[in-house]
Design an enzyme around this catalytic site. Structure first.
Site, PDB file in Angstrom:
ATOM      1  N   SER A   1       0.845  -1.348   0.358  1.00 26.52           N
ATOM      2  CA  SER A   1       0.065  -0.569  -0.224  1.00 26.52           C
ATOM      3  C   SER A   1       0.786   1.861   0.055  1.00 26.52           C
ATOM      4  O   SER A   1       0.049   1.911  -0.126  1.00 26.52           O
ATOM      5  CB  SER A   1      -1.107  -0.585   1.189  1.00 26.52           C
ATOM      6  OG  SER A   1      -0.327  -0.168   2.345  1.00 26.52           O
TER       7      SER A   1
ATOM      8  N   ASP B   1      -3.541   7.140   8.592  1.00 28.47           N
ATOM      9  CA  ASP B   1      -4.860   7.242   9.250  1.00 28.47           C
ATOM     10  C   ASP B   1      -4.454   6.048  10.406  1.00 28.47           C
ATOM     11  O   ASP B   1      -4.970   5.804  10.690  1.00 28.47           O
ATOM     12  CB  ASP B   1      -5.550   6.435   7.777  1.00 28.47           C
ATOM     13  CG  ASP B   1      -4.552   4.943   6.982  1.00 28.47           C
ATOM     14  OD1 ASP B   1      -3.641   5.206   8.133  1.00 28.47           O
ATOM     15  OD2 ASP B   1      -4.857   4.567   6.334  1.00 28.47           O
TER      16      ASP B   1
ATOM     17  N   HIS C   1      -0.610   4.348   7.148  1.00 22.36           N
ATOM     18  CA  HIS C   1      -0.128   4.659   6.305  1.00 22.36           C
ATOM     19  C   HIS C   1       0.234   6.359   6.531  1.00 22.36           C
ATOM     20  O   HIS C   1      -0.776   6.575   7.542  1.00 22.36           O
ATOM     21  CB  HIS C   1      -0.651   4.804   5.108  1.00 22.36           C
ATOM     22  CG  HIS C   1      -1.504   3.263   4.504  1.00 22.36           C
ATOM     23  ND1 HIS C   1      -2.773   2.864   5.531  1.00 22.36           N
ATOM     24  CD2 HIS C   1      -1.031   2.601   4.065  1.00 22.36           C
ATOM     25  CE1 HIS C   1      -3.400   2.744   4.469  1.00 22.36           C
ATOM     26  NE2 HIS C   1      -2.212   1.383   4.410  1.00 22.36           N
TER      27      HIS C   1
END
Length: 393
Positions: free
Chosen positions: A53, A357, A360
């Site tokens: 990610s 968040d 990340h």
């Protein structure tokens, strides 16, 4: 002969001084803020990316298999699980290239028989998948593991290798035509972003041994790089892991006596340190095996730690609390209601935050990390060494 009055001379001096000062200030700000656009010219012709990610620019979002909150996040940020750009975006911009396009966007056009579909891939392709796992499917079913990001069982790292081989096949890189792509890849940069983040998050509190997971993760990482070298890649960056134990997700799931003086989860960071040590050693081994290659180890841990220790230097302020969350607690993080859930909201100035968040990092943090990699010697060997190596050929 006309002469200027003292008032005119004073006005002229002030105007010149203000112009010089404003110009100087803009230059200094651009340098301090890590302005990367075109900084390294056109050293590379394309960027090909792999990872999770922290590198995915849209593949997982296209697959619509993300949990609702993460799906909402990536839809708002161009397919990225952040509030904006990632390190690979800034690295590409530094070499005057657009961000590599997600493979699923390209392959969708290709399979629909769109003429010249792969021509859009001339400046690079992103094969990274957010939340991709080193663990095989059986571990999620047998151990009843739930994934942090995916609704069900995530894609494995090998899916990216499979996609890359499909890409080679579609570009007619096989058999007697292989030399075309080999020559093309000699001028490309291959970015292998962090692999294993999702795994370390998933096994917290389970019976799965972290040392075994580390070996598996490094094994999968190595397979990706070996596949790239076999396809003709010469310039490769292998990115290590950041201190995940300092991230809100890990801290929130750790007992107080397992936190260090900085409030970071000791067991998690111990595993990450071992991971990075082995990966760095493996990168050196791969470099020795491929004499014509230039393979760098990007020290994410060191870059993250450097920025968090002196955040003001990097125009950041909040190093622990998530920007987007429920608004509750010291970390602004609840693993059951992550950013994107109906009850969450984002801070007013994400550019001052390290964490987006709780899982990340923010665009601002990504940019600073990329700048340290590219320009401040946080890769081993340095990016300058790679660029000089390529320029000398």
């Amino acid at each position: 002969m006309q002469t200027m009055s003292s008032s005119s001379l004073t006005l002229s001096f002030i105007t010149s001084f203000l112009f010089f000062f404003s110009t100087y200030a803009r230059v200094v700000y651009a340098q301090e803020s890590g302005s990367l656009q075109g900084k390294h010219g056109s050293t590379f012709s394309a960027v090909y990316a792999f990872g999770g990610s922290y590198t995915d620019t849209g593949n997982a979002c296209t697959m619509t298999s993300l949990k609702g909150s993460f799906g909402a996040n990536c839809q708002r940020s161009g397919g990225r699980l952040s509030n904006g750009k990632l390190a690979v975006d800034y690295v590409s911009a530094s070499f005057s290239l657009p961000s590599p396009q997600p493979w699923l966007n390209i392959s969708k056009n290709s399979y629909s028989a769109t003429p010249g579909a792969l021509s859009t891939a001339t400046s690079g392709v992103n094969f990274a998948i957010a939340g991709s796992s080193s663990l095989q499917h059986k571990y999620f079913t047998n151990q009843d593991l739930s994934h942090v990001i995916w609704k069900g069982i995530p894609m494995t790292i090998q899916t990216q290798v499979h996609w890359f081989r499909n890409f080679l096949r579609e570009k007619n890189c096989m058999g007697k035509h292989a030399h075309r792509c080999i020559e093309e890849f000699k001028n490309a940069l291959f970015w292998v972003g962090p692999i294993g983040i999702s795994d370390y998050y998933n096994v917290q509190g389970t019976s799965i041994a972290q040392k075994w997971l580390t070996q598996l993760s490094i094994q999968q990482f190595t397979k990706v790089i070996e596949a790239l070298i076999n396809a003709g890649a010469k310039y490769i960056v292998a990115e290590g892991l950041p201190p995940l134990g300092c991230f809100p997700l890990s801290v929130s799931q750790s007992e107080g006596h397992k936190l260090d003086q900085n409030g970071c989860a000791v067991p998690v960071n111990s595993a990450i340190k071992l991971h990075n040590q082995i990966l760095k050693s493996k990168v050196g081994e791969l470099q020795r095996r491929c004499h014509e290659c230039s393979i760098l180890y990007a020290d994410f841990w060191k870059a993250y730690e450097t920025i968090v220790m002196t955040p003001a230097k990097y125009h950041l302020e909040e190093t622990k609390k998530a920007c987007c969350g429920t608004g509750k607690g010291d970390l602004n993080f609840d693993p059951k209601m992550v950013c994107g859930s109906p009850t969450t909201s984002a801070c007013t100035d994400p550019a001052k935050y390290v964490s987006w968040d709780g899982i990340h990092i923010t665009e601002a943090m990504q940019r600073q990390v990329a700048d340290l990699y590219l320009n401040q010697g946080f890769c081993e060997p340095s990016f300058d060494t790679m660029i000089k190596h390529k320029s000398s050929i």
